[in-house]
Design an enzyme around this catalytic site. Sequence first.
Site, PDB file in Angstrom:
ATOM      1  N   SER A   1      -4.387  -1.875  -4.278  1.00 31.80           N
ATOM      2  CA  SER A   1      -3.737  -2.812  -4.639  1.00 31.80           C
ATOM      3  C   SER A   1      -4.315  -3.730  -5.832  1.00 31.80           C
ATOM      4  CB  SER A   1      -3.464  -4.060  -3.741  1.00 31.80           C
ATOM      5  OG  SER A   1      -4.592  -4.432  -3.225  1.00 31.80           O
TER       6      SER A   1
ATOM      7  N   HIS B   1     -15.170  -7.708   0.342  1.00 33.84           N
ATOM      8  CA  HIS B   1     -15.283  -9.213  -0.184  1.00 33.84           C
ATOM      9  C   HIS B   1     -16.497  -9.779   0.618  1.00 33.84           C
ATOM     10  CE1 HIS B   1     -11.546  -8.102  -1.830  1.00 33.84           C
ATOM     11  NE2 HIS B   1     -10.751  -7.617  -0.603  1.00 33.84           N
TER      12      HIS B   1
ATOM     13  N   ARG C   1      -9.743 -12.220  -2.095  1.00 36.98           N
ATOM     14  CA  ARG C   1      -9.727 -10.806  -2.568  1.00 36.98           C
ATOM     15  C   ARG C   1     -10.319 -10.748  -4.161  1.00 36.98           C
ATOM     16  NH1 ARG C   1      -6.875  -8.113   1.384  1.00 36.98           N
ATOM     17  NH2 ARG C   1      -4.933  -9.442   2.379  1.00 36.98           N
TER      18      ARG C   1
ATOM     19  N   TYR D   1       0.769  -1.169   0.111  1.00 38.40           N
ATOM     20  CA  TYR D   1      -0.088   0.018  -0.078  1.00 38.40           C
ATOM     21  C   TYR D   1       0.893   1.366  -0.063  1.00 38.40           C
ATOM     22  CZ  TYR D   1      -3.556  -3.435   1.426  1.00 38.40           C
ATOM     23  OH  TYR D   1      -4.382  -4.482   1.252  1.00 38.40           O
TER      24      TYR D   1
ATOM     25  N   HIS E   1      -9.533  -0.107  -5.045  1.00 36.72           N
ATOM     26  CA  HIS E   1      -8.515  -0.499  -4.393  1.00 36.72           C
ATOM     27  C   HIS E   1      -7.172  -0.117  -4.751  1.00 36.72           C
ATOM     28  CE1 HIS E   1     -11.603  -3.223  -2.885  1.00 36.72           C
ATOM     29  NE2 HIS E   1     -12.035  -3.496  -4.222  1.00 36.72           N
TER      30      HIS E   1
ATOM     31  N   ASN F   1     -13.372   2.885  -1.174  1.00 30.81           N
ATOM     32  CA  ASN F   1     -12.351   1.976  -0.702  1.00 30.81           C
ATOM     33  C   ASN F   1     -12.727   1.046   0.497  1.00 30.81           C
ATOM     34  OD1 ASN F   1     -10.578  -0.049  -0.260  1.00 30.81           O
ATOM     35  ND2 ASN F   1      -8.865   1.323  -0.698  1.00 30.81           N
TER      36      ASN F   1
ATOM     37  N   ASP G   1     -26.196  -3.354  -0.077  1.00 29.60           N
ATOM     38  CA  ASP G   1     -27.561  -2.924   0.152  1.00 29.60           C
ATOM     39  C   ASP G   1     -27.357  -1.134   0.251  1.00 29.60           C
ATOM     40  OD1 ASP G   1     -28.531  -5.340  -0.464  1.00 29.60           O
ATOM     41  OD2 ASP G   1     -29.288  -5.612   1.743  1.00 29.60           O
TER      42      ASP G   1
HETATM   43  C1  DQA Z   1      -7.525  -3.008  -0.403  1.00 27.83           C
HETATM   44  C2  DQA Z   1      -7.597  -4.473  -0.919  1.00 27.83           C
HETATM   45  C3  DQA Z   1      -8.468  -5.284  -0.073  1.00 27.83           C
HETATM   46  O1  DQA Z   1      -8.483  -6.812  -0.300  1.00 27.83           O
HETATM   47  C4  DQA Z   1      -7.845  -5.214   1.554  1.00 27.83           C
HETATM   48  O2  DQA Z   1      -8.527  -5.813   2.283  1.00 27.83           O
HETATM   49  C5  DQA Z   1      -7.598  -3.752   1.749  1.00 27.83           C
HETATM   50  C6  DQA Z   1      -7.178  -2.683   1.022  1.00 27.83           C
HETATM   51  C7  DQA Z   1      -7.095  -2.213  -1.298  1.00 27.83           C
HETATM   52  O3  DQA Z   1      -7.066  -0.850  -1.295  1.00 27.83           O
HETATM   53  O4  DQA Z   1      -6.025  -2.762  -2.193  1.00 27.83           O
HETATM   54  O5  DQA Z   1      -7.753  -3.392   3.217  1.00 27.83           O
HETATM   55  O6  DQA Z   1      -9.156  -2.429  -0.406  1.00 27.83           O
END
Ligand code: DQA
Length: 141
Positions: free
Chosen positions: A102, A80, A111, A22, A100, A74, A87
């Site tokens: 990543s 997930h 993920r 990140y 996201h 985000n 909703d």
């Molecule tokens: C995330 C990806 C998610 O799988 C993870 O749980 C995060 C960050 C991302 O910004 O890449 O906390 O949302």
Amino acid sequence: MKFLIINGVNLNMTGMREKGVYGSQTLEQINAEISAYAQANGDSVDFYQSNIEGEICGKIQSCFNANYDGIVLNAGAYTHYSYAIHDAIRCITTPVVEVHMSNVHAREEFRHTSVIAPACKGVVAGFGKNSYVLAIEGLKR
Ligand code: DQA
């Protein structure tokens, strides 16, 4: 245009957790850059972060009568499995883009599933902090 950026669970630890995934900038630093980018383009951005699923749902619900042109979300790991956030997105007419930092599809299998994506206008993943800016650009088209 006016946008709301919502960051969910554990995103407040950005810059401290898993720097290889990140990055080393804090969420505050990233938000400051997004704000500057938006202002330079005549847009404005509000920010919200919570680790609590129900609070995120409440914030999304509060946009029912707010005049945002779009929401960049985000949701972190809630992405997930949170049908509640799915909703909540369906409760409002404001377009929501799932974001996201990543590339979730290049990571662990859990993920690869998003239960909120079907309620969203689009998804941006894998561009680090720029994922947020790309989502804003997508909402402006
Ligand atoms: C995330 C990806 C998610 O799988 C993870 O749980 C995060 C960050 C991302 O910004 O890449 O906390 O949302």
